[in-house]
Scaffold this motif. Sequence first.
Motif, short mmCIF file in Angstrom:
data_model
loop_
_atom_site.label_atom_id
_atom_site.label_comp_id
_atom_site.label_asym_id
_atom_site.label_seq_id
_atom_site.Cartn_x
_atom_site.Cartn_y
_atom_site.Cartn_z
N SER A 74 25.91 68.98 72.85
CA SER A 74 27.16 68.25 72.61
C SER A 74 27.58 68.46 71.16
O SER A 74 26.77 68.24 70.25
CB SER A 74 26.93 66.77 72.90
OG SER A 74 28.14 66.09 72.92
N SER A 82 13.72 57.35 68.24
CA SER A 82 15.15 57.19 68.46
C SER A 82 15.83 58.56 68.32
O SER A 82 15.52 59.33 67.40
CB SER A 82 15.68 56.23 67.39
OG SER A 82 17.00 55.94 67.65
N GLY A 83 16.72 58.87 69.27
CA GLY A 83 17.42 60.16 69.22
C GLY A 83 16.67 61.29 69.90
O GLY A 83 17.13 62.43 69.91
N GLY A 112 16.32 61.81 73.01
CA GLY A 112 17.02 62.27 74.21
C GLY A 112 16.68 61.48 75.47
O GLY A 112 17.04 61.88 76.58
N LYS A 113 16.05 60.32 75.30
CA LYS A 113 15.57 59.54 76.46
C LYS A 113 16.76 59.06 77.32
O LYS A 113 16.76 59.24 78.54
CB LYS A 113 14.74 58.34 75.97
CG LYS A 113 13.57 58.73 75.08
CD LYS A 113 12.77 57.54 74.62
CE LYS A 113 13.54 56.56 73.76
NZ LYS A 113 13.91 57.06 72.42
N THR A 114 17.74 58.42 76.67
CA THR A 114 18.89 57.90 77.42
C THR A 114 19.68 59.05 78.04
O THR A 114 20.14 58.95 79.19
CB THR A 114 19.79 57.05 76.49
OG1 THR A 114 19.02 55.94 76.05
CG2 THR A 114 21.03 56.55 77.20
N SER A 115 19.81 60.15 77.30
CA SER A 115 20.55 61.31 77.84
C SER A 115 19.88 61.80 79.12
O SER A 115 20.55 62.15 80.10
CB SER A 115 20.59 62.44 76.80
OG SER A 115 21.12 61.96 75.60
#
Length: 243
Positions: free
Chosen positions: A34, A59-60, A62-65
């Motif tokens: 992105s 944090s960052g 890529g877990k939520t992605s």
Amino acid sequence: MNIRNINQKQYLRQKQEHDRRKKILSLKNIKKISNGTTILDDVSVDFYESEMVGIYGESGAGKTSLLNIIGCFDNDFTGHVLMEDINIENLSSDQKAYIRNKKIGFVVQDFSLIEEMTVYDNVALTLLFDKSVSFVNIRSKIVEALDKVGMKKYINKKIKLMSGGEKQRIAIARAIVNEPDILIADEPTGALDSKNTQKIMELFLQLNKQFNTTVILVSHDMNCINMCYRKIKMEDGHIESDE
Ligand SMILES: Nc1ncnc2c1ncn2[C@@H]1O[C@H](COP(=O)(O)OP(=O)(O)OP(=O)(O)O)[C@@H](O)[C@H]1O
């Protein structure tokens, strides 16, 4: 027989059981970029029925992605997502919506409930667009889901009058009312104190054991991750370890 043999036997039995389990979701070579930044970098992972999986990492990472792709909320990636050997990207948007509604339940940190509405109406929202559920069945499905999370007696209560732990139980009831195969939870205990965190994790374990629901959750809290049978660590958009 010495302890080493027993452990080896147990290990082999567990491995055989694991190998026999049905693969319900496969991610193959997922890459997400992105604005020139690589968010997921060639992620391949399989999930099996009745698994309880904890995903953790900085944090960052890529877990939520990753969860958004598993949950069919994000189509902007390359690679393949197979659900029971069906390639998701070949499906129409209606078919994807069907899978999102029927196969997957999603729970988030801030509950995403409508505060002014009752418990009943919030849980009913999942069934509103489901043409396969007849009007007469709606109430019994809602009662059943609330019963599973121990919240049946609050059916007519307004969300705004409930505690954080109770709200998350209602959010879980809404996610499971369609009896999904996979329950995805993104930081489900992030807004809760340690006592409620423990209770919500016990509820996930119970749903996993009793109804064979595959639970895939993301958490920063290692106590929660350690309650999962499988732990996946993400780092800089890739899977660092899977054990
Ligand atoms: N739509 C987007 N456009 C651009 N960058 C994004 C987008 N979504 C996420 N990112 C970036 O991708 C990286 C991974 O984000 P993601 O939210 O998946 O991480 P995370 O591991 O869940 O983090 P956290 O634990 O903080 O929630 C971050 O650097 C984030 O800023």
